[in-house]
Design a protein around this motif. Structure first.
Motif, mmCIF file in Angstrom:
data_model
loop_
_atom_site.group_PDB
_atom_site.id
_atom_site.type_symbol
_atom_site.label_atom_id
_atom_site.label_comp_id
_atom_site.label_asym_id
_atom_site.label_seq_id
_atom_site.Cartn_x
_atom_site.Cartn_y
_atom_site.Cartn_z
ATOM 1 N N ARG A 211 36.608 -33.744 -94.375
ATOM 2 C CA ARG A 211 37.782 -34.267 -93.673
ATOM 3 C C ARG A 211 38.997 -34.248 -94.598
ATOM 4 N N ALA A 299 37.568 -31.096 -88.017
ATOM 5 C CA ALA A 299 36.921 -31.829 -89.103
ATOM 6 C C ALA A 299 37.411 -33.272 -89.215
ATOM 7 N N MET A 328 30.707 -27.102 -85.758
ATOM 8 C CA MET A 328 31.274 -28.044 -86.734
ATOM 9 C C MET A 328 30.347 -29.209 -87.030
#
Length: 810
Positions: A211, A299, A328
């Motif tokens: 992230r 993300a 993802m």
């Protein structure tokens, strides 16, 4: 192959049609295809031309080997129905004109959602005289009715007529969901022209990544559990449901959850206004970003929310973002009913909730936030499921569907012949045709074993082109006359195969022996891939039958010919593991061998009461126990054990023996029956294939035999017909054979050693007094057939082999 693809959206636009089309075209180019795309200047969804482009009459560029032609269109934002229709129509006109200047095209593809693109593709296909492929991504115009963009009117009905017209004119329809396919079939579109290639994910781009802490801080969501929606903010998406869930969380004092909306669309301004009206501090709106930036925003999310309005039409839709979430590793809260929800449940990648139910959405979100074990499991499942929807694999699947496979079947016998190889060739040819392949057959003008040439030279059966050649002057009148007939067929078949247009692959049977030599010839002079279906092994069969001496000069020559065929085959299909071992010993390369059992069409036969079979009345059988032998009376079949049992049971009026078929050893059996004076025996010739359901059903138990030394050389196909018919098997033959192994695994009957008429008699007497046990044996055989040996499973394996072998060339 030169593919001309018409699409209204293409990168650098980032919506689902643009991504799917680009990723498919990119893979096709990698696999040796030439691709030209006609599209407009990139402007979706805001209606503003992207930097570096102009809305010109003609401009070209190359993207990853794809030639991209951009044409002028009337540009408007993704809002306002009438202006968008003008956009669509302007693209249609410009694309039709631009296509005039694209030469040597093999197929033309048009993709929805809006089908003015498909109209353009159809027009281009007409004047270029090339197949038209309709890629169906949405049921348009039904979708515009559902979202309220257009009310029921004559105009909408005209669009629906146009829609059906395009479906009917399409050479292939590539649907992104199975529900779309069912919808089209229910409206009269032929199922065999519709192929399903779902949306997927480019797993080289959409992979788990860290992230972006700076991005989280910029949004003010540090420490929060972030849920997000990424995609078009359109009329179909009912995104106010997400705002209602955010409002409920904020009202309840829950500051632990943040909501992100990324994208643009017709309702974005309205949604932002509502969020401001509600004073939502836990919601952030982000404008569309470049394609390469999208994974960075995925993300950010702990959970992805996918949502569409609650309407039956959207139960047929599979949102493409579902697969990006899988790639993802982001668990999904899925507010779409129907086929896509079934994927979420079956792959266990998220939690479905009722569309437009904000309360259930918030409850499901909190469940994922609090249950760490569940969250971890779903995340891992996402990553595993993504492999099934890899865009590369799906692109190749679509490529196969676009062109189908041009297949030539070469066998002496074919429909309407009832010989086993003819029936298998017919079943396989019809299956392949139904699945979009172009199938031709070269066969004899004579019914197998008969004299003359009664069948037409050209025929068509359910789309299968049949070319019949040669004639049989002698039939089955001895070895030398048969060799003469075989030679005539070899020459005529070779000439016909050579002058036919090139096929991708030729499947050569073993009737007559060594006809695979014609396949080798086609491979050498045309580059056709060769699949050798070893129904029998020669010259070993001739040696086992005693008509040829092993080790003789002729044996050596024929062995060399068969080894030549095996080594030049791209794939060798053996009927079982016993045959596979012998084929390898003969010189076939192990990596080329595939094992596919023979099959029966009996799984589709009607189920009825035993006494209702018309043959019981016609042959005066009544309720008597019927022992049936049906098929070839060949030199490899053990008639001695059967004749011995007939002699021992000749006075048993509660038994009826039925022998149906033809072959070398039939006269021997007939003579033994006459000599012993048995009156409980009926002997008949072959019945038609239409009568096969009655024939298989009339037997209460079925005989299958094979002499020692023949195991692995042939495999009696009747064995699988018996399993499919749900009847017990009386196997007389070698224990270490394919049939013996299956029988012991499934407990579907009894096995006896070759020549053991006493054991055969004993087992038949047992069946006379134990009808319940006999029925249970048949049921076990039927269950095994459905699980492992059905014609559907076998034909599916065959098509996998053909797809695999044609990829070798590409």
């Amino acid at each position: 192959m030169h593919i001309l693809f018409l699409t209204d959206n293409f990168p650098p636009e980032v919506n689902a049609p643009a991504s799917r089309t680009f990723e498919h075209c990119r893979e096709w180019v990698k696999h040796g295809q030439r691709v030209t795309v006609i599209t407009g200047a990139p402007n979706f969804p805001k209606g503003k031309v992207f930097e570096g482009y102009k809305n010109k009459l003609w401009q070209t560029e190359e993207m990853d080997g794809i030639r991209v032609i951009r044409v002028w269109t009337y540009i408007t934002a993704n809002e306002g129905f009438q202006r968008r229709v003008l956009d669509y129509i302007s693209y249609m006109v410009s694309a039709v004109i631009a296509a005039f200047f694209v030469s040597k095209v093999d197929i033309v593809i048009g993709t929805s959602p809006q089908f003015f693109t498909a109209v353009a593709a159809w027009i281009v296909s007409v004047y270029k005289r090339r197949p038209f492929i309709f890629e169906l991504r949405d049921l348009w115009p039904e979708s515009i009715r559902v979202v309220g963009a257009m009310k029921d009117s004559w105009a909408l009905r005209m669009l629906e007529r146009l829609e059906l017209f395009l479906y009917r004119r399409a050479f292939r329809i590539i649907s992104v969901t199975h529900a779309f396919k069912k919808n089209l079939i229910s409206r009269g579109i032929k199922a065999n022209k519709i192929h399903v290639v779902t949306n997927g994910v480019d797993i080289s781009r959409f992979i788990p990544q860290a992230r972006d802490a700076a991005l989280v801080k910029e949004m003010g969501f540090e420490g929060r559990f972030i849920a997000g929606y990424i995609g078009t903010h359109g009329l179909a998406h009912a995104l106010e449901t997400l705002l209602e869930a955010a409002h409920a969380a904020q009202t309840q004092g829950d500051e632990s959850i943040g909501f992100v909306f990324l994208g643009d669309g017709a309702r974005k301004a309205e949604l932002k206004a509502k969020a401001q009206e509600l004073g939502l501090r836990n919601v952030r709106f982000v404008d569309s970003v470049a394609k390469d930036e999208v994974p960075r925003y995925w993300a950010l999310l702990d959970v992805a929310i996918i949502h569409l309005r609650r309407t039956p039409l959207f139960e047929t839709v599979i949102p493409s973002k579902l697969f990006e979430c899988m790639g993802m590793g982001i668990p999904v809260l899925h507010g779409v009913a129907g086929e896509s929800a079934e994927i979420v449940l079956s792959d266990q990648v998220g939690i479905p909730f009722v569309p437009e139910d904000a309360g259930e959405l918030l409850a499901s979100l909190r469940r994922l936030q609090s249950d760490k074990d569940l969250y971890s499991r779903l995340r891992e499942n996402c990553l595993q499921a993504a492999k099934k929807y890899d865009r590369t694999t799906l692109a190749l699947k679509m490529l196969e569907a676009l062109r189908g496979i041009k297949i030539l079947l070469l066998n002496q016998a074919f429909w309407p012949d009832v010989a086993a190889t003819a029936q298998h060739a017919d079943d396989l040819a019809r299956y392949l045709t139904e699945h979009g392949d172009d199938v031709s057959v070269v066969a004899s003008r004579s019914i197998y074993g008969e004299r003359g040439s009664s069948l037409p030279k050209r025929d068509n059966r359910e789309g299968i082109e049949i070319y019949r050649v040669g004639l049989q002057l002698f039939g089955k009148r001895g070895i030398t006359p048969r060799i003469f007939d075989f030679t005539l067929f070899y020459l005529a078949a070779a000439w016909r195969c050579v002058i036919l247009p090139r096929h991708d692959v030729v499947i050569c049977f073993t009737t007559p022996p060594f006809i695979a030599l014609v396949g080798v010839l086609l491979k050498w002079i045309k580059g056709t891939r060769l699949v050798y279906w070893t129904m029998d092994l020669y010259p070993e069969v001739a040696g086992a039958a005693g008509v040829m001496k092993r080790g003789s000069f002729l044996w050596s020559v024929l062995s060399w010919i068969d080894r030549l065929c095996l080594r030049n085959s791209d794939r060798v299909v053996a009927l079982g593991h016993c045959m596979e071992e012998k084929v390898i010993a003969k010189g076939a390369l192990p990596e080329t061998i595939r094992t596919i059992c023979v099959w029966s069409g009996a799984e589709n036969f009607p189920v009825r009461a035993r006494i209702d079979n018309p043959l019981r009345k016609e042959w005066n059988i009544g309720e008597r126990l019927t022992i049936l032998y049906v098929g070839n009376f060949g030199l490899g079949h053990d008639m001695e054990a059967i004749a011995g049992a007939v002699e021992q049971l000749k006075n048993e009026d509660d038994i009826r023996w039925l022998f149906i078929g033809e072959g070398k050893t039939k006269p021997i059996l007939e003579e033994r029956v006459r000599a012993c004076g048995a009156k409980n025996v009926t002997i008949s010739g072959y019945q038609t294939r239409d009568q096969l359901p009655d024939v298989l059903d009339v037997g209460d138990a079925h005989l299958v035999t094979l002499l020692p030394g023949w195991e692995g050389l042939i495999l009696p196909s009747k064995f699988f017909s018996i399993l499919a018919a749900g009847k017990p098997v009386l196997w007389v033959g070698p224990r270490e054979s394919e049939c013996g192994t299956i029988l012991r695994e499934t407990h579907c009957g009894f096995e006896m050693a070759s020549g053991d008429s006493n054991s055969l008699t004993e087992k038949i007497r047992f069946l006379m007094t134990h009808r319940t046990e006999a029925g249970e044996m048949g049921q076990r055989g039927r269950a095994a057939y459905e699980a492992k040996y059905s014609s559907q499973r076998a034909c599916e394996k065959w098509r996998e082999v053909l797809i695999d072998v044609t990829r070798l060339r590409r």
